[in-house]
Design an enzyme around this catalytic site. Structure first.
Site, PDB file in Angstrom:
ATOM      1  N   ARG A 124      45.375  47.578  40.064  1.00  0.00           N
ATOM      2  CA  ARG A 124      45.782  48.705  40.890  1.00  0.00           C
ATOM      3  C   ARG A 124      47.162  49.218  40.497  1.00  0.00           C
ATOM      4  O   ARG A 124      48.047  48.453  40.130  1.00  0.00           O
ATOM      5  CB  ARG A 124      45.795  48.301  42.373  1.00  0.00           C
ATOM      6  CG  ARG A 124      44.442  48.050  42.977  1.00  0.00           C
ATOM      7  CD  ARG A 124      44.570  47.805  44.469  1.00  0.00           C
ATOM      8  NE  ARG A 124      45.455  46.679  44.768  1.00  0.00           N
ATOM      9  CZ  ARG A 124      46.709  46.808  45.196  1.00  0.00           C
ATOM     10  NH1 ARG A 124      47.233  48.016  45.380  1.00  0.00           N
ATOM     11  NH2 ARG A 124      47.446  45.744  45.451  1.00  0.00           N
ATOM     12  N   LYS A 265      39.100  50.637  46.789  1.00  0.00           N
ATOM     13  CA  LYS A 265      40.243  50.495  47.672  1.00  0.00           C
ATOM     14  C   LYS A 265      40.593  51.813  48.364  1.00  0.00           C
ATOM     15  O   LYS A 265      41.171  51.809  49.453  1.00  0.00           O
ATOM     16  CB  LYS A 265      41.450  49.955  46.897  1.00  0.00           C
ATOM     17  CG  LYS A 265      41.292  48.500  46.475  1.00  0.00           C
ATOM     18  CD  LYS A 265      40.953  47.581  47.657  1.00  0.00           C
ATOM     19  CE  LYS A 265      40.886  46.119  47.245  1.00  0.00           C
ATOM     20  NZ  LYS A 265      40.422  45.245  48.351  1.00  0.00           N
ATOM     21  N   HIS A 284      40.792  43.010  55.588  1.00  0.00           N
ATOM     22  CA  HIS A 284      40.690  42.601  54.189  1.00  0.00           C
ATOM     23  C   HIS A 284      40.250  41.142  54.198  1.00  0.00           C
ATOM     24  O   HIS A 284      41.066  40.229  54.202  1.00  0.00           O
ATOM     25  CB  HIS A 284      42.041  42.768  53.494  1.00  0.00           C
ATOM     26  CG  HIS A 284      41.983  42.539  52.014  1.00  0.00           C
ATOM     27  ND1 HIS A 284      43.014  42.008  51.301  1.00  0.00           N
ATOM     28  CD2 HIS A 284      41.001  42.785  51.119  1.00  0.00           C
ATOM     29  CE1 HIS A 284      42.689  41.931  50.025  1.00  0.00           C
ATOM     30  NE2 HIS A 284      41.467  42.394  49.896  1.00  0.00           N
ATOM     31  N   SER A 302      44.383  38.248  46.926  1.00  0.00           N
ATOM     32  CA  SER A 302      43.767  37.923  45.648  1.00  0.00           C
ATOM     33  C   SER A 302      44.232  36.550  45.169  1.00  0.00           C
ATOM     34  O   SER A 302      45.422  36.230  45.213  1.00  0.00           O
ATOM     35  CB  SER A 302      44.140  38.996  44.619  1.00  0.00           C
ATOM     36  OG  SER A 302      43.581  38.702  43.361  1.00  0.00           O
ATOM     37  N   LYS A 306      39.035  33.807  48.573  1.00  0.00           N
ATOM     38  CA  LYS A 306      38.284  34.563  49.581  1.00  0.00           C
ATOM     39  C   LYS A 306      36.825  34.778  49.160  1.00  0.00           C
ATOM     40  O   LYS A 306      35.902  34.578  49.957  1.00  0.00           O
ATOM     41  CB  LYS A 306      38.992  35.902  49.798  1.00  0.00           C
ATOM     42  CG  LYS A 306      38.365  36.834  50.810  1.00  0.00           C
ATOM     43  CD  LYS A 306      39.365  37.883  51.253  1.00  0.00           C
ATOM     44  CE  LYS A 306      40.071  38.572  50.097  1.00  0.00           C
ATOM     45  NZ  LYS A 306      39.184  39.475  49.324  1.00  0.00           N
ATOM     46  N   THR A 307      36.627  35.193  47.924  1.00  0.00           N
ATOM     47  CA  THR A 307      35.271  35.431  47.435  1.00  0.00           C
ATOM     48  C   THR A 307      34.541  34.122  47.190  1.00  0.00           C
ATOM     49  O   THR A 307      33.379  33.950  47.581  1.00  0.00           O
ATOM     50  CB  THR A 307      35.318  36.261  46.136  1.00  0.00           C
ATOM     51  OG1 THR A 307      35.887  37.538  46.416  1.00  0.00           O
ATOM     52  CG2 THR A 307      33.919  36.459  45.570  1.00  0.00           C
ATOM     53  N   ASP A 321      34.845  41.082  50.802  1.00  0.00           N
ATOM     54  CA  ASP A 321      36.181  41.675  50.676  1.00  0.00           C
ATOM     55  C   ASP A 321      36.639  42.543  51.844  1.00  0.00           C
ATOM     56  O   ASP A 321      37.797  42.479  52.227  1.00  0.00           O
ATOM     57  CB  ASP A 321      36.241  42.505  49.388  1.00  0.00           C
ATOM     58  CG  ASP A 321      37.666  42.819  48.960  1.00  0.00           C
ATOM     59  OD1 ASP A 321      38.549  41.957  49.136  1.00  0.00           O
ATOM     60  OD2 ASP A 321      37.905  43.917  48.439  1.00  0.00           O
ATOM     61  N   ARG A 387      37.233  41.222  35.944  1.00  0.00           N
ATOM     62  CA  ARG A 387      36.444  41.422  37.160  1.00  0.00           C
ATOM     63  C   ARG A 387      34.963  41.623  36.863  1.00  0.00           C
ATOM     64  O   ARG A 387      34.578  42.054  35.767  1.00  0.00           O
ATOM     65  CB  ARG A 387      36.945  42.664  37.897  1.00  0.00           C
ATOM     66  CG  ARG A 387      38.350  42.557  38.462  1.00  0.00           C
ATOM     67  CD  ARG A 387      38.349  41.912  39.833  1.00  0.00           C
ATOM     68  NE  ARG A 387      39.671  41.870  40.431  1.00  0.00           N
ATOM     69  CZ  ARG A 387      39.894  41.560  41.695  1.00  0.00           C
ATOM     70  NH1 ARG A 387      38.885  41.286  42.493  1.00  0.00           N
ATOM     71  NH2 ARG A 387      41.117  41.519  42.167  1.00  0.00           N
TER      72      ARG A 387
END
Length: 597
Positions: A124, A265, A284, A302, A306-307, A321, A387
């Protein structure tokens, strides 16, 4: 020819029409001579042949053609676009694969993924994102270093330049939903110059069914032109890259970056702005459902897991997400997942690893062997932030409707590189709000230029870059939801134990999973607890299947005095960071702050 290259008949007919049979025959001879018979080699040889023979691109200087199915009667003129290039509306996965490969945007990997490179921008562009400051947003957006203001005049100048830049380009359009809950979703139109971006958006957002598609009218439009370069002198941007959000016009402009994550995003930012007015908590986070129907929410920045931790084969995945928490449900904002791939392990993360071997997965900035087409997930030479975007149903045992009931547990994930925080802690509602507003994790050496030792990162609400409103808006919503549901709150450290980064080691994922299972199945509710001497939260003293030694981080350090000093340092960082929120929260939340032992 068709059998040799394994190309669908319709595609081969299109290629013949595009470049002519003579050129196609010469291409076949060259490829056969070099023993290259794959689809990507064909695409590149065709492109080179057209260049060498100076053939006129048949897409230029002709009447605009429309491919695919337009969702409704609203054309691109509603966004001011009058391109003479062709328009590709709502193409499916296979069609977008063909277009991306034909245009040289991507390559086909050994097991089916589409492999793309985003160029200079591999993440980003936070410093290049702006929100238009006008009557709509003046008093509703939390202006500052995260939400940078842009004048309406500068936005209009950029928009006009976008229209001019797009006038002769082929464009790919998708009409999609942002949000899985029919009552709270937003109709989003994406317009871009890359076929693979269109596939990314189609993968990551929620696709309408046939009946919905006919009635959809875009509420927000994203125009993404990576080849556009902004002029900071006349457009008020920070560089040639720009992400400009105009809530009043329902329009987002993205230029100068090919990183696809800016698309998703942007939709997240839209929902984060709109939903609080409806009393819905945008988050988030990832979310899943247990065998008894119990929903768990996993907040985390990140790199915190989390994933990975939400993709648990024993639980049903809602999403990885972005979610909303309404009065009666937790619902996914998306229809896909966007997982980090660097050093991905088939043993530790089998569900996600399997998606890198699936047709329909879009893989960004991963090195691929040109001969075998095999991916090297450990190679970070193109980017650290590699990714994969894949449809959520690629993960086994996913929610049919991307929704679940009210949550029973909230997990706040942090990767503490200082080795201070326990692997799991139980939070009071006041502590939960304190840590939610803090949004702590840590960066380690090598993740960013200039980072040579662990660096604390505080990202309020675990997603500050995407939260247009003041953090207290989201914090108050969370506290209200916790009070209404009586949800259990936990802080889980997936970072380091036994010392700081470089001395200690990463928390074993096996232990983290065991601790999470104990929290989610209720085993920890009646477990003996101690009070952490620095942070004041409760920490279990014993958990089945977990080495008791790691439950008290001080015990894992060889030098106990060094632990005490590092704990004091981290406590100070928390207190310093929370100074910005102290005036916006009640006294009991301020009282939940840590104090050095």
């Amino acid at each position: 020819m068709i059998k040799e290259f394994q190309i669908p008949l319709a595609s081969m007919q299109y290629i013949r029409k595009l470049i002519g049979t003579p050129v196609l025959k010469r291409v076949k001879k060259r490829l056969t001579r070099h023993k290259k018979t794959d689809q990507i080699s064909l695409g590149y040889e065709i492109a080179n042949s057209c260049k060498k023979e100076a053939r006129v691109n048949p897409l230029e200087g002709k009447t605009l053609q429309v491919f695919g199915a337009r969702s409704n009667t609203t054309g691109l003129d509603a966004q001011g676009i009058t391109s003479s290039g062709d328009q590709y509306w709502n193409l499916g996965t296979s069609q977008l694969y063909e277009q991306a490969i034909r245009r040289g945007e991507g390559k086909l990997a050994k097991d089916g993924p589409l492999v793309v490179a985003t160029g200079e921008r591999t993440g980003r562009s936070a410093n290049d994102k702006f929100t238009v400051r006008d009557e709509t947003t003046e008093s509703t957006v939390d202006w500052g270093k995260v939400n940078r203001p842009m004048t309406p005049e500068h936005f209009d100048a950029i928009h006009a330049a976008f229209i001019e830049h797009a006038k002769d380009k082929d464009l790919f359009i998708q009409d999609l939903w942002g949000g899985s809950d029919p009552e709270h979703r937003v109709a989003v139109r994406t317009i871009g110059e890359f076929a693979w971006h269109s596939l990314f958006c189609r993968t990551m957002l929620v696709r309408p069914n046939a009946a919905e598609a006919q009635k959809m009218q875009p509420q927000f439009t994203i125009i993404n032109l990576p080849s556009f370069k902004a002029d900071p002198a006349t457009m008020g941007t920070n560089s040639g890259t720009v992400i400009a959000v105009n809530f009043a016009k329902g329009l987002i402009l993205i230029g100068g970056t090919a990183y696809a994550g800016e698309n998703k995003k942007s939709v997240f930012s839209i929902l984060n702005y709109l939903l609080p007015e409806k009393g819905i908590m945008p988050m988030h986070c990832s979310a899943n459902i247990g065998p008894e129907g119990d929903v768990a929410i996993f907040f985390g920045l990140s790199g915190t897991g989390k994933t990975t931790l939400s993709a648990d084969s024993s639980r049903t995945l809602i999403g990885d997400d972005e979610h909303g928490w309404s009065d009666d449900s937790v619902f996914n904002f998306e229809g896909g997942c966007y997982a980090k791939l660097i050093n991905l392990s088939a043993e530790a993360e089998p569900e996600i690893y399997a998606t890198t071997k699936r047709y329909g997965t879009v893989v960004e900035n991963v090195v691929m062997d040109e001969e075998t087409r095999a991916l090297d997930l450990d190679d970070n030479s193109l980017a650290e932030n590699t990714r994969a975007a894949y449809p959520i149903h690629f993960i086994p045992n996913t929610s049919e409707h991307n929704r679940g009931g009210k949550p029973k547990n909230i997990i706040m994930l942090t990767a503490d590189a200082f080795g201070v925080l326990p692997p799991i802690s139980r939070l009071t509602p006041e502590q939960a709000m304190y840590h939610f507003l803090s949004g702590y994790t840590a960066k380690v050496a090598g993740t960013e230029i200039g980072v040579v030792e662990p660096t604390a990162t505080f990202s309020t609400c675990f997603g500050a870059p995407f939260m247009p409103r003041h953090p207290s808006v989201y914090g108050d919503l969370l506290r209200k939801k916790i009070a209404e549901t009586g949800v259990n709150c936990w802080l889980v450290n997936t970072g380091w134990t036994g010392g700081v980064y470089g001395v200690g080691h990463r928390m074993p994922i096996k232990a983290t999973r065991a601790l999470l299972h104990a929290a989610l199945d209720g085993s920890l509710n009646d477990a003996p607890m101690r009070t952490d001497e620095n942070f004041g939260f409760e920490v279990p003293m014993a958990v089945a299947g977990v080495d008791t030694h790691i439950l008290n981080p001080r015990n894992t350090w060889a030098d106990k005095d060094a632990y005490d000093e590092k704990a004091k340092h981290l406590v100070g960082l928390f207190i310093k960071n929370f100074e910005d929120f102290a005036a916006h929260v009640d006294a009991d939340v301020n009282a939940a702050a840590p104090t050095a032992a």
